[in-house]
Design an enzyme around this catalytic site. Structure first.
Site, PDB file in Angstrom:
ATOM      1  N   SER A  98      62.483  38.315  17.645  1.00 27.64           N
ATOM      2  CA  SER A  98      63.491  37.952  18.636  1.00 27.64           C
ATOM      3  C   SER A  98      63.140  36.667  19.363  1.00 27.64           C
ATOM      4  CB  SER A  98      63.683  39.115  19.610  1.00 27.64           C
ATOM      5  OG  SER A  98      64.741  38.849  20.500  1.00 27.64           O
ATOM      6  N   ASP A 239      69.673  34.430  21.767  1.00 29.62           N
ATOM      7  CA  ASP A 239      68.238  34.497  21.477  1.00 29.62           C
ATOM      8  C   ASP A 239      68.035  34.379  19.960  1.00 29.62           C
ATOM      9  OD1 ASP A 239      68.945  37.027  20.569  1.00 29.62           O
ATOM     10  OD2 ASP A 239      67.570  38.119  21.865  1.00 29.62           O
ATOM     11  N   ASP A 241      67.329  36.261  17.314  1.00 30.45           N
ATOM     12  CA  ASP A 241      67.987  37.115  16.310  1.00 30.45           C
ATOM     13  C   ASP A 241      69.405  37.487  16.742  1.00 30.45           C
ATOM     14  OD1 ASP A 241      67.030  38.718  18.397  1.00 30.45           O
ATOM     15  OD2 ASP A 241      66.701  40.458  17.111  1.00 30.45           O
TER      16      ASP A 241
END
Length: 448
Positions: A98, A239, A241
């Site tokens: 992430s 962000d 992902d």
């Protein structure tokens, strides 16, 4: 009990190769299918340099266990959440860290129907099996692996949530942060009447413009600058992902995720009158007012995606929102999405015929909040007890940390799962001055 440092409360995450590497990924492939009784698993990965190596090792472990693997390639986490039920798979694994720095990687897990798997619902058992070297026996019949591009189906599925004819021809800054969101934005662009001003749109594993985490104040400037330069109507940043998106108004102001929960609740309840809206207990008053005003039912849940999704399934909630910018939708397998909020906000702005700043300023004036403030201290549990004693004349709730409510202000204090950190959120009714005073008062107590 011996622990693997990369096994966290909700996922696996750690530095490569010291905490996560090809060997561990292979062992995960040899254990996870047993836990979820899987014959077919969807996998995908983000842009990180280590993702392809970890993916290859994971595939080797899965196929040697007799599992058929569908690899959807470079994608966002929500594409794995979508693909798992859409392709009738028994589970899904997304390889991503992430918003963490480039040297990290990780995995997020779901079972059939994209039900999340965390430490208390499967990862702990997998960790035990790996530590004891109790891998599943190799299958006599090797599983297959096929690559599948599902971007068209994923983008098409988003159309269930919005009507392009009801969206105005806005100018919108979109910042993918050199993560994976740019690929989805390119595919979505043709379906929307908006003009996209793209910032850091190309996926780049070096993250040359900083880690894609819009919660970091220093990462917001490129989005703000682009909004002001292009005179855009809205700014959105994702962000790495893209399971979370963050909004900026046309003046370049970053909007706290708390108020986005309120706007999305309004949007969802227009189409689902009487629906249940699940929210976390950190900041609540704005959400409660909007849900009540638009005829919904508010249901509180402990924060964290596993708890929110579980509560949503239990009460058949149509939408769940956290102030941390995680937004969950019943019609999206109860999963979080960074693209659905984007299209819903575009349509809500169009229907209300108001600038984005006006939509949020009304809420901010009614319920100003501090935003989440972290403090690193030596004894978080002891400090929370001390503060509970001081504010014992308020209405106390311990669903998630410590919440204390008075007639015109309230606060929530929570400990981090992984670090010696206390997280503070404060809100007030109609008074920024009171909110700021109480925030300062609490921070003095926490940090001294």
């Amino acid at each position: 009990m011996e622990r693997l440092s990369s096994f966290k409360a909700y996922d696996i995450r750690g530095k490569v190769p010291s905490e996560l590497n090809g060997d561990l990924a292979y062992k995960i492939g040899r254990t996870y299918p047993v836990l979820v009784n899987a014959q077919k698993i969807v996998i995908g990965h983000d842009i990180r340099k280590s993702s392809e190596e970890i993916s290859a090792a994971l595939v080797a472990g899965l196929t040697e266990s007799g599992v058929d693997v569908i690899d959807i390639g470079l994608c966002g986490t929500e594409m794995v959440y979508y693909a798992t039920p859409a392709l009738e798979a028994d589970g899904g694994i997304m390889i991503t860290a992430s918003h963490n720095p480039p040297e990290y990687n990780g995995m997020k897990f779901v079972k059939k129907g994209s039900v999340p798997v965390g430490y208390d619902s499967g990862l702990k058992e997998m960790e035990k099996m790996i530590l004891r070297d109790e891998l599943a026996p190799k299958s006599t019949k090797q599983g297959t692996m096929k690559q599948l591009d599902i971007m068209y189906k994923f983008i098409n599925n988003l159309k269930r949530f919005y009507d392009a004819k009801k969206i105005k021809k806005y100018k919108v800054v979109v910042n993918a942060g050199n993560g994976c969101a740019g690929l989805a934005l390119n595919a979505l662009e043709k379906d929307l009447p908006i003009e996209m001003i793209k910032v850091f749109n190309e996926p780049d594993s070096d993250f040359p413009n900083g880690v894609p985490n819009p919660l970091l104040i220093e990462n917001r400037k490129p989005t703000i600058d682009a909004i002001l330069k292009s005179k855009a109507d809205l700014g959105v940043a994702w962000d790495g992902d893209y399971d979370r998106c963050f909004f900026f108004d046309e003046k370049g102001n970053f909007i706290e995720g708390y108020y986005i929960v309120g706007l999305l609740a309004k949007s969802i309840l227009k189409k689902n009158p009487g629906g249940k809206i699940v929210h976390d207990p950190r900041l609540t008053w704005n959400t409660l007012e909007i849900v009540n005003k638009f005829g919904g039912q508010a249901v509180v849940s402990k924060s964290g995606h596993a708890f929110i999704k579980q509560k949503m399934r239990k009460v058949n909630s149509v939408y769940g929102g956290e102030m941390s910018a995680h937004h969950y939708f019943r019609d999206n397998a109860y999963s979080d999405s960074g693209m659905i909020p984007f299209v819903l906000i575009l349509q809500l702005m169009s229907e209300e015929n108001k600038p984005f700043s006006q939509l949020v300023e009304e809420m901010i004036a009614a319920y100003p909040c501090s935003g989440e403030i972290n403090s690193e201290i030596s004894d978080p549990a002891g400090k929370i007890k001390e503060i509970e004693k001081k504010y014992s004349d308020g209405k106390i709730d311990k669903l998630d940390g410590l919440s204390v409510e008075y007639d015109n202000w309230r606060f929530n204090l929570r400990m981090s799962n992984t670090e010696p950190i206390i997280r503070l959120n404060v809100e007030a009714k109609g008074s920024i001055k009171l909110m700021e005073e109480k925030t300062k008062e609490l921070l003095n107590l926490i940090r001294n």
